[in-house]
Design a protein around this motif. Sequence first.
Motif, PDB file in Angstrom:
ATOM      1  N   ALA A 119     -49.627   3.984   9.683  1.00  0.00           N
ATOM      2  CA  ALA A 119     -50.985   4.219   9.188  1.00  0.00           C
ATOM      3  C   ALA A 119     -50.988   4.811   7.778  1.00  0.00           C
ATOM      4  CB  ALA A 119     -51.748   5.138  10.142  1.00  0.00           C
ATOM      5  N   GLY A 120     -49.839   5.235   7.307  1.00  0.00           N
ATOM      6  CA  GLY A 120     -49.719   5.750   5.944  1.00  0.00           C
ATOM      7  C   GLY A 120     -49.428   4.666   4.922  1.00  0.00           C
ATOM      8  N   GLU A 121     -49.651   3.414   5.284  1.00  0.00           N
ATOM      9  CA  GLU A 121     -49.294   2.271   4.432  1.00  0.00           C
ATOM     10  C   GLU A 121     -49.788   2.409   2.993  1.00  0.00           C
ATOM     11  OE1 GLU A 121     -49.494  -2.602   4.434  1.00  0.00           O
ATOM     12  OE2 GLU A 121     -50.704  -1.505   5.891  1.00  0.00           O
ATOM     13  N   ALA A 122     -50.977   2.905   2.786  1.00  0.00           N
ATOM     14  CA  ALA A 122     -51.536   3.015   1.432  1.00  0.00           C
ATOM     15  C   ALA A 122     -50.704   3.927   0.532  1.00  0.00           C
ATOM     16  CB  ALA A 122     -52.974   3.538   1.504  1.00  0.00           C
ATOM     17  N   PHE A 123     -49.863   4.765   1.118  1.00  0.00           N
ATOM     18  CA  PHE A 123     -49.080   5.737   0.359  1.00  0.00           C
ATOM     19  C   PHE A 123     -47.608   5.352   0.228  1.00  0.00           C
ATOM     20  CE2 PHE A 123     -52.606   7.789   2.517  1.00  0.00           C
ATOM     21  CZ  PHE A 123     -53.237   8.432   1.468  1.00  0.00           C
ATOM     22  N   LEU A 124     -47.213   4.247   0.852  1.00  0.00           N
ATOM     23  CA  LEU A 124     -45.795   3.881   0.938  1.00  0.00           C
ATOM     24  C   LEU A 124     -45.500   2.603   0.172  1.00  0.00           C
ATOM     25  CD1 LEU A 124     -45.439   4.505   4.783  1.00  0.00           C
ATOM     26  CD2 LEU A 124     -44.961   6.112   2.926  1.00  0.00           C
ATOM     27  N   SER A 125     -44.262   2.487  -0.273  1.00  0.00           N
ATOM     28  CA  SER A 125     -43.843   1.258  -0.947  1.00  0.00           C
ATOM     29  C   SER A 125     -43.727   0.135   0.081  1.00  0.00           C
ATOM     30  CB  SER A 125     -42.498   1.462  -1.639  1.00  0.00           C
ATOM     31  OG  SER A 125     -41.469   1.618  -0.668  1.00  0.00           O
ATOM     32  N   GLU A 126     -43.764  -1.094  -0.423  1.00  0.00           N
ATOM     33  CA  GLU A 126     -43.623  -2.254   0.464  1.00  0.00           C
ATOM     34  C   GLU A 126     -42.277  -2.230   1.179  1.00  0.00           C
ATOM     35  OE1 GLU A 126     -43.439  -7.094   0.058  1.00  0.00           O
ATOM     36  OE2 GLU A 126     -44.734  -5.998  -1.320  1.00  0.00           O
ATOM     37  N   ALA A 127     -41.228  -1.865   0.465  1.00  0.00           N
ATOM     38  CA  ALA A 127     -39.887  -1.820   1.070  1.00  0.00           C
ATOM     39  C   ALA A 127     -39.820  -0.774   2.184  1.00  0.00           C
ATOM     40  CB  ALA A 127     -38.836  -1.523  -0.001  1.00  0.00           C
ATOM     41  N   TYR A 128     -40.456   0.366   1.963  1.00  0.00           N
ATOM     42  CA  TYR A 128     -40.433   1.417   2.986  1.00  0.00           C
ATOM     43  C   TYR A 128     -41.249   0.986   4.202  1.00  0.00           C
ATOM     44  CZ  TYR A 128     -39.561   6.194   4.518  1.00  0.00           C
ATOM     45  OH  TYR A 128     -39.106   7.291   5.200  1.00  0.00           O
ATOM     46  N   MET A 129     -42.371   0.325   3.962  1.00  0.00           N
ATOM     47  CA  MET A 129     -43.176  -0.196   5.083  1.00  0.00           C
ATOM     48  C   MET A 129     -42.364  -1.197   5.896  1.00  0.00           C
ATOM     49  SD  MET A 129     -46.125   0.975   5.850  1.00  0.00           S
ATOM     50  CE  MET A 129     -46.850  -0.331   6.827  1.00  0.00           C
ATOM     51  N   GLN A 130     -41.628  -2.058   5.226  1.00  0.00           N
ATOM     52  CA  GLN A 130     -40.787  -3.032   5.936  1.00  0.00           C
ATOM     53  C   GLN A 130     -39.730  -2.325   6.766  1.00  0.00           C
ATOM     54  OE1 GLN A 130     -39.397  -5.717   2.875  1.00  0.00           O
ATOM     55  NE2 GLN A 130     -41.340  -6.828   2.811  1.00  0.00           N
ATOM     56  N   GLN A 131     -39.168  -1.257   6.216  1.00  0.00           N
ATOM     57  CA  GLN A 131     -38.180  -0.466   6.961  1.00  0.00           C
ATOM     58  C   GLN A 131     -38.813   0.108   8.231  1.00  0.00           C
ATOM     59  OE1 GLN A 131     -36.372   2.749   4.674  1.00  0.00           O
ATOM     60  NE2 GLN A 131     -35.895   3.861   6.538  1.00  0.00           N
ATOM     61  N   LEU A 132     -39.999   0.668   8.111  1.00  0.00           N
ATOM     62  CA  LEU A 132     -40.690   1.231   9.276  1.00  0.00           C
ATOM     63  C   LEU A 132     -41.046   0.141  10.285  1.00  0.00           C
ATOM     64  CD1 LEU A 132     -43.101   3.849   7.663  1.00  0.00           C
ATOM     65  CD2 LEU A 132     -41.059   4.316   9.038  1.00  0.00           C
ATOM     66  N   GLN A 133     -41.543  -0.988   9.786  1.00  0.00           N
ATOM     67  CA  GLN A 133     -41.952  -2.079  10.675  1.00  0.00           C
ATOM     68  C   GLN A 133     -40.769  -2.687  11.428  1.00  0.00           C
ATOM     69  OE1 GLN A 133     -43.953  -4.351   7.658  1.00  0.00           O
ATOM     70  NE2 GLN A 133     -45.975  -3.592   8.244  1.00  0.00           N
ATOM     71  N   SER A 134     -39.572  -2.566  10.871  1.00  0.00           N
ATOM     72  CA  SER A 134     -38.393  -3.139  11.538  1.00  0.00           C
ATOM     73  C   SER A 134     -37.719  -2.145  12.486  1.00  0.00           C
ATOM     74  CB  SER A 134     -37.385  -3.633  10.502  1.00  0.00           C
ATOM     75  OG  SER A 134     -36.843  -2.540   9.774  1.00  0.00           O
ATOM     76  N   GLN A 135     -38.252  -0.937  12.574  1.00  0.00           N
ATOM     77  CA  GLN A 135     -37.689   0.095  13.452  1.00  0.00           C
ATOM     78  C   GLN A 135     -37.838  -0.318  14.918  1.00  0.00           C
ATOM     79  OE1 GLN A 135     -36.091   3.192  13.119  1.00  0.00           O
ATOM     80  NE2 GLN A 135     -36.039   3.108  15.347  1.00  0.00           N
ATOM     81  N   ASP A 136     -36.727  -0.317  15.665  1.00  0.00           N
ATOM     82  CA  ASP A 136     -36.801  -0.552  17.100  1.00  0.00           C
ATOM     83  C   ASP A 136     -37.632   0.548  17.733  1.00  0.00           C
ATOM     84  OD1 ASP A 136     -35.184  -2.811  17.032  1.00  0.00           O
ATOM     85  OD2 ASP A 136     -33.347  -1.672  17.407  1.00  0.00           O
ATOM     86  N   CYS A 137     -38.413   0.179  18.738  1.00  0.00           N
ATOM     87  CA  CYS A 137     -39.208   1.192  19.421  1.00  0.00           C
ATOM     88  C   CYS A 137     -39.460   0.779  20.868  1.00  0.00           C
ATOM     89  CB  CYS A 137     -40.519   1.466  18.701  1.00  0.00           C
ATOM     90  SG  CYS A 137     -41.580   0.057  18.483  1.00  0.00           S
ATOM     91  N   LEU A 138     -39.773   1.783  21.652  1.00  0.00           N
ATOM     92  CA  LEU A 138     -40.127   1.564  23.046  1.00  0.00           C
ATOM     93  C   LEU A 138     -41.584   1.128  23.113  1.00  0.00           C
ATOM     94  CD1 LEU A 138     -38.592   4.884  24.413  1.00  0.00           C
ATOM     95  CD2 LEU A 138     -37.608   2.583  24.648  1.00  0.00           C
TER      96      LEU A 138
END
Length: 153
Positions: A119-138
């Motif tokens: 939800a902090g996308e507006a404050f993050l770089s595209e590369a960092y968002m991609q890193q978060l989006q690729s995070q494995d999660c339950l």
Amino acid sequence: MNPARMQARGLYFHTARSGSLPGYRLRFNKESHASPGVAYANIEPFTTSSVEGVLYELADPAAIALMDGFEGTPVRYSRECLHVHTAQGLELAWVYLANPAFINNQIIPESRYLAHLLAGEAFLSEAYMQQLQSQDCLPSEIIEGEAGLKFNV
């Protein structure tokens, strides 16, 4: 990093800005007190990396005590003052680090928790968002209208 979650918790702020913390990396290795086997975010020193996030200027500086309660400070996290890079230059900011007794490197976050970071996308770089989006999660059910008041303990 979720501005709506901050407000739902009664943590009102004047400004929210992008910040980066060089020499650290994001880890999901702080074990939840309520859900063993589920990870919350943590940062740890790592020379060749940088953590991105949101810097909130709280409307009431004393509200940091309220935030400490949500973060499980001082037991589960410690609050440290570190130099963070912003568009305005280098600034001191409060940052939460997991206490070593609660670190477990074999766990991952739930999707609901990860959504608060995304939800902090507006404050993050595209590369960092991609890193978060690729995070494995339950998997976890996202409850419509959830106020986001769950403590990070």
